[in-house]
Design a protein around this motif. Structure first.
Motif, mmCIF file in Angstrom:
data_model
loop_
_atom_site.group_PDB
_atom_site.id
_atom_site.type_symbol
_atom_site.label_atom_id
_atom_site.label_comp_id
_atom_site.label_asym_id
_atom_site.label_seq_id
_atom_site.Cartn_x
_atom_site.Cartn_y
_atom_site.Cartn_z
ATOM 1 N N ILE A 138 0.847 -1.196 0.000
ATOM 2 C CA ILE A 138 0.000 0.000 0.000
ATOM 3 C C ILE A 138 0.880 1.243 0.000
ATOM 4 O O ILE A 138 1.821 1.348 0.788
ATOM 5 C CB ILE A 138 -0.945 -0.013 1.213
ATOM 6 C CG1 ILE A 138 -1.817 -1.276 1.111
ATOM 7 C CG2 ILE A 138 -1.780 1.268 1.280
ATOM 8 C CD1 ILE A 138 -3.073 -1.287 1.908
ATOM 9 N N ARG A 139 0.587 2.138 -0.915
ATOM 10 C CA ARG A 139 1.377 3.368 -1.010
ATOM 11 C C ARG A 139 0.693 4.454 -0.200
ATOM 12 O O ARG A 139 -0.528 4.640 -0.314
ATOM 13 C CB ARG A 139 1.469 3.794 -2.476
ATOM 14 C CG ARG A 139 2.165 5.129 -2.649
ATOM 15 C CD ARG A 139 2.393 5.442 -4.087
ATOM 16 N NE ARG A 139 1.187 5.908 -4.751
ATOM 17 C CZ ARG A 139 1.130 6.188 -6.041
ATOM 18 N NH1 ARG A 139 2.186 6.000 -6.811
ATOM 19 N NH2 ARG A 139 0.022 6.615 -6.586
ATOM 20 N N THR A 140 1.473 5.168 0.585
ATOM 21 C CA THR A 140 0.876 6.270 1.341
ATOM 22 C C THR A 140 0.495 7.380 0.359
ATOM 23 O O THR A 140 0.943 7.401 -0.791
ATOM 24 C CB THR A 140 1.834 6.801 2.435
ATOM 25 O OG1 THR A 140 3.033 7.257 1.807
ATOM 26 C CG2 THR A 140 2.157 5.722 3.453
ATOM 27 N N LEU A 141 -0.329 8.262 0.841
ATOM 28 C CA LEU A 141 -0.976 9.258 -0.014
ATOM 29 C C LEU A 141 -0.006 9.985 -0.955
ATOM 30 O O LEU A 141 1.014 10.505 -0.531
ATOM 31 C CB LEU A 141 -1.694 10.278 0.880
ATOM 32 C CG LEU A 141 -2.546 11.297 0.159
ATOM 33 C CD1 LEU A 141 -3.661 10.624 -0.614
ATOM 34 C CD2 LEU A 141 -3.100 12.295 1.151
ATOM 35 N N ASP A 142 -0.370 9.997 -2.226
ATOM 36 C CA ASP A 142 0.450 10.680 -3.229
ATOM 37 C C ASP A 142 -0.429 11.654 -4.005
ATOM 38 O O ASP A 142 -0.931 11.332 -5.071
ATOM 39 C CB ASP A 142 1.077 9.654 -4.184
ATOM 40 C CG ASP A 142 1.995 10.312 -5.199
ATOM 41 O OD1 ASP A 142 2.426 11.454 -4.964
ATOM 42 O OD2 ASP A 142 2.299 9.678 -6.228
ATOM 43 N N VAL A 143 -0.674 12.836 -3.427
ATOM 44 C CA VAL A 143 -1.394 13.848 -4.209
ATOM 45 C C VAL A 143 -0.476 15.032 -4.441
ATOM 46 O O VAL A 143 0.490 15.251 -3.719
ATOM 47 C CB VAL A 143 -2.706 14.308 -3.537
ATOM 48 C CG1 VAL A 143 -3.700 13.185 -3.438
ATOM 49 C CG2 VAL A 143 -2.437 14.909 -2.179
ATOM 50 N N VAL A 190 10.859 4.411 -6.220
ATOM 51 C CA VAL A 190 11.954 5.100 -6.903
ATOM 52 C C VAL A 190 11.338 5.729 -8.132
ATOM 53 O O VAL A 190 11.068 5.060 -9.122
ATOM 54 C CB VAL A 190 13.088 4.112 -7.253
ATOM 55 C CG1 VAL A 190 14.165 4.816 -8.068
ATOM 56 C CG2 VAL A 190 13.676 3.522 -5.976
ATOM 57 N N GLU A 191 11.027 7.007 -8.019
ATOM 58 C CA GLU A 191 10.381 7.681 -9.143
ATOM 59 C C GLU A 191 10.953 9.076 -9.379
ATOM 60 O O GLU A 191 10.445 9.828 -10.196
ATOM 61 C CB GLU A 191 8.853 7.708 -8.983
ATOM 62 C CG GLU A 191 8.364 8.182 -7.646
ATOM 63 C CD GLU A 191 6.845 8.039 -7.469
ATOM 64 O OE1 GLU A 191 6.139 7.743 -8.431
ATOM 65 O OE2 GLU A 191 6.390 8.244 -6.327
ATOM 66 N N THR A 192 12.013 9.403 -8.619
ATOM 67 C CA THR A 192 12.756 10.622 -8.937
ATOM 68 C C THR A 192 14.171 10.160 -9.294
ATOM 69 O O THR A 192 14.664 9.174 -8.725
ATOM 70 C CB THR A 192 12.854 11.579 -7.731
ATOM 71 O OG1 THR A 192 13.615 10.930 -6.700
ATOM 72 C CG2 THR A 192 11.488 11.936 -7.180
ATOM 73 N N ASN A 240 6.422 5.669 -14.427
ATOM 74 C CA ASN A 240 5.642 6.776 -15.018
ATOM 75 C C ASN A 240 6.253 8.119 -14.636
ATOM 76 O O ASN A 240 6.455 8.997 -15.468
ATOM 77 C CB ASN A 240 4.185 6.735 -14.544
ATOM 78 C CG ASN A 240 3.546 5.380 -14.745
ATOM 79 O OD1 ASN A 240 4.037 4.587 -15.538
ATOM 80 N ND2 ASN A 240 2.482 5.104 -14.022
ATOM 81 N N ASP A 241 6.526 8.274 -13.350
ATOM 82 C CA ASP A 241 7.133 9.531 -12.911
ATOM 83 C C ASP A 241 8.636 9.560 -13.180
ATOM 84 O O ASP A 241 9.185 10.603 -13.534
ATOM 85 C CB ASP A 241 6.870 9.755 -11.418
ATOM 86 C CG ASP A 241 5.500 10.375 -11.190
ATOM 87 O OD1 ASP A 241 5.132 11.276 -11.968
ATOM 88 O OD2 ASP A 241 4.795 9.941 -10.264
ATOM 89 N N LEU A 242 9.292 8.409 -13.024
ATOM 90 C CA LEU A 242 10.746 8.400 -13.253
ATOM 91 C C LEU A 242 11.064 8.874 -14.679
ATOM 92 O O LEU A 242 12.002 9.642 -14.900
ATOM 93 C CB LEU A 242 11.323 6.993 -13.007
ATOM 94 C CG LEU A 242 12.844 6.898 -13.056
ATOM 95 C CD1 LEU A 242 13.503 7.817 -12.032
ATOM 96 C CD2 LEU A 242 13.325 5.457 -12.849
ATOM 97 N N ASP A 293 6.635 16.114 -19.300
ATOM 98 C CA ASP A 293 5.352 15.956 -18.614
ATOM 99 C C ASP A 293 4.639 14.685 -19.090
ATOM 100 O O ASP A 293 4.409 14.500 -20.279
ATOM 101 C CB ASP A 293 4.525 17.207 -18.954
ATOM 102 C CG ASP A 293 3.163 17.222 -18.293
ATOM 103 O OD1 ASP A 293 2.668 16.152 -17.904
ATOM 104 O OD2 ASP A 293 2.596 18.326 -18.188
ATOM 105 N N ARG A 294 4.247 13.829 -18.143
ATOM 106 C CA ARG A 294 3.681 12.533 -18.529
ATOM 107 C C ARG A 294 2.313 12.643 -19.192
ATOM 108 O O ARG A 294 1.860 11.721 -19.864
ATOM 109 C CB ARG A 294 3.593 11.608 -17.314
ATOM 110 C CG ARG A 294 2.710 12.083 -16.206
ATOM 111 C CD ARG A 294 2.933 11.311 -14.924
ATOM 112 N NE ARG A 294 1.968 10.245 -14.750
ATOM 113 C CZ ARG A 294 1.899 9.467 -13.675
ATOM 114 N NH1 ARG A 294 2.764 9.630 -12.688
ATOM 115 N NH2 ARG A 294 1.017 8.526 -13.574
ATOM 116 N N GLY A 295 1.651 13.799 -19.036
ATOM 117 C CA GLY A 295 0.329 13.941 -19.635
ATOM 118 C C GLY A 295 0.353 14.727 -20.939
ATOM 119 O O GLY A 295 -0.679 14.947 -21.551
HETATM 120 MG MG MG Z 1 4.226 8.173 -9.451
#
Ligand code: MG
Ligand code: PEP
Length: 552
Positions: A344-349, A442-444, A466-468, A476-478
């Motif tokens: 479970i990943r803690t909140l990522d907003v 690991v996404e940075t 996706n973020d890495l 920008d991923r979008g």
């Molecule tokens: Mg991410």
């Protein structure tokens, strides 16, 4: 993938490039679903009719809700839990007290209720659209869809369209709302081709769960295909050809046959344990956004959950979820998977999301802003209930937890301190708590480059490609124009994953991948080669990933 301009392929054929949203190939006649903008006939109402008009709005909501529940029920009976959940969310939106208040206020100012609901819906939609998270931004269309249905109901019109489809066809539309997709009679949609949308738009989610090929986000060029008689669509590669020539038709026929036999061949891989030729065991897990998806994921052969995104629990509502509510959800998913691991990943907003209960600043670069672990560390009243809920739920299954957006080992140390504080509190209260393994995403690029430091603090890494990718390639991923740079196979990204795996090996911890790359047939061999031992993806991709691993 480089976006090409729509252009002649041969003869009058026209090629359209878009996002590969749902796998498979289809050829069929074109059905253009021009989303009619609903224009209310009345903008205003006479004085003295305010209460009556507010009642009409309420009656319309009462009429729309059972229709939505019926559709959700139909989806559920057909085993389409993901789609059913979309309609559940629509019911919540239709019954949202803030929507009702907003409409009532406008009606009191003598605006017609149909016009008011569209206006308030549009305000909501724009708020969603402004969010950095692609999934949340895609929710804008849900709000518009619900508001439109209520407005149509108030005005007494009946929406016409896709339900009239009597011949299987490829459906072309600017965008497709869930209520549109759900109205398509069974077996009549051969494929979806839309001008708008991303991989996380509803049309994509629904197409994937219905097993219908889809290409989305082809842009304005789609209109050039409206006049075509036939469209050939490849949802695996992400392109479509309008008015295909005989050679293309033959090629698509071969494609369709190949895909059908591939699907059949994959069935036997659902429940195998994936192992490479040299005996390395690779765990193939599912990415989930809600506990409701667990049963489906297990059926696809998920050997655990590699990423449970908790943000949906926080965002589709008016206030922060309580510790108790979170505990119930985490416990439900942990229990559903029994001994299988659930991460479970803690909140990522991100910094531009309106998270109720948390004051957020306006940021120029929300993707580089106050998000993920950064926000959680600053707001203990947000972080601690989640950590306490996770500790308590971990007594009921094989639960693990991880922190998102980590850039520095100090962040992990601080997060672990808060975790220990929560553990002590629970102990003092005599509450039951487990000892979940703790990992980081690991996404940075910083996390990958400093993986050796981070490895000292945690039990596992999960690479968020996706973020890495977006942070490594500064793309920008979008952003649809940068699709060619949204490539986890880029040498720079692979080098960072390699560094992460080396540091993990040195420290004796495991590495998983939970970004889109984990399901990419071309990348799976490279990821496994670099030392990744867990791949987590959308559930329907699991059998193929197991097959690819088994053949390595
Ligand atoms: Mg991410
Ligand atoms: C990622 O960044 O790869 C990831 C899995 O997290 P999310 O897509 O939720 O940002």
């Amino acid at each position: 993938m480089v976006e090409k301009d729509a252009g002649e392929v041969s003869g009058k054929a026209l090629r359209l490039e878009g996002v590969a949203a749902s796998e498979g190939a289809a050829v069929g006649p074109v059905f253009v679903h021009a989303l009619e903008e609903f224009e209310p006939e009345r903008e205003t109402i006479p004085e003295g009719s305010v209460e009556e008009e507010i009642s009409r709005f309420e009656a319309a909501v009462e009429a729309v809700v059972p229709q939505l529940s019926e559709t959700a029920e139909k989806m559920r009976e057909a085993g389409n839990e993901d789609e059913a959940a979309i309609f559940d969310a629509h019911i919540e939106l239709a019954q949202d007290p803030e929507l009702a208040d907003g409409v009532a206020e406008r009606v009191r100012n003598l605006e017609s209720p149909e016009s008011a609901v569209l206006a308030v819906g549009e305000q909501y939609a724009q708020m969603f659209e402004g969010m950095e998270d692609e999934y949340m931004a895609a929710r804008a269309d849900d709000v518009r869809d619900v508001a439109r249905q209520i407005a149509v109901e108030i005005s007494g019109h009946k929406a016409a369209g896709l339900e009239a489809l009597r011949e299987p066809a490829v459906i072309l539309a600017r965008s497709l709302a869930p209520s549109d997709t759900a109205r398509v009679p069974k077996g009549m949609a051969l494929g979806f081709l839309t001008a708008e949308g991303s991989k996380t738009s509803h049309v994509s989610i629904m197409a994937r769960s219905m097993g219908i090929p889809a290409v989305v986000g082809v842009g304005q060029k789609l209109e050039k295909a409206f006049e075509a008689e036939t469209v050939a669509l490849d949802g695996t590669e992400g392109y479509a050809i309008a008015d295909p020539d005989p050679d293309t038709l033959a090629e698509f026929e071969r494609k369709e046959q190949r895909i059908a036999s591939e699907r059949e061949a994959l069935e036997e891989y659902r429940h195998v344990e994936a192992r490479t030729g040299d005996g390395r065991r690779i765990e193939v897990a599912a990415n989930l956004g809600s506990a409701k998806e667990a049963a489906d994921a297990l059926e696809w052969g998920a050997e655990g959950v590699g990423l449970f995104r908790t943000e949906f629990l926080f965002m589709e509502r008016d206030e922060l979820p309580s510790e108790e509510e979170q505990y119930e959800v985490y416990r439900e998913v942990a229990e559903a998977f029994g001994e299988k691991p659930v991460v479970i990943r803690t909140l990522d907003v991100g910094g531009d999301k309106d998270l109720p209960g948390v004051e957020q600043p306006e940021e120029e670069n929300p993707f580089l802003g106050w998000r993920g672990i950064r926000m959680c560390l600053d707001v203990p009243e947000l972080f601690k209930p989640q950590l306490r809920a996770l500790l308590r739920a971990s007594a009921h299954g094989n639960l693990k937890m991880m922190f998102p957006m980590v850039a520095d080992a100090e962040e992990v140390r601080r997060a672990r301190e808060v975790l220990e504080e929560c553990r002590r509190e629970l102990e003092d209260e005599g509450a039951e708590a487990g000892s979940p393994e703790v990992g980081v995403m690991v996404e940075t690029p910083a996390a990958a480059l400093c993986a050796a430091d981070l490895a000292k603090e945690v039990s596992f890494f999960s690479v968020g490609t996706n973020d890495l990718v977006q942070y490594t390639l500064a793309a920008d991923r979008g952003n649809e124009r940068l699709r060619h740079l949204q490539n986890a196979g880029h040498l720079a990204v692979l080098k960072l994953i390699g560094l992460t795996c080396e540091a993990a090996k040195e420290a004796g911890i495991w590495v998983g991948v939970c970004g889109e790359a984990a399901a990419d047939p071309d990348l799976i061999p490279r990821l496994v080669g670099l030392g990744v031992t867990e791949l987590s993806m959308s559930a329907s991709s699991i059998p193929r990933a197991k097959k690819i691993v088994s053949e390595l």
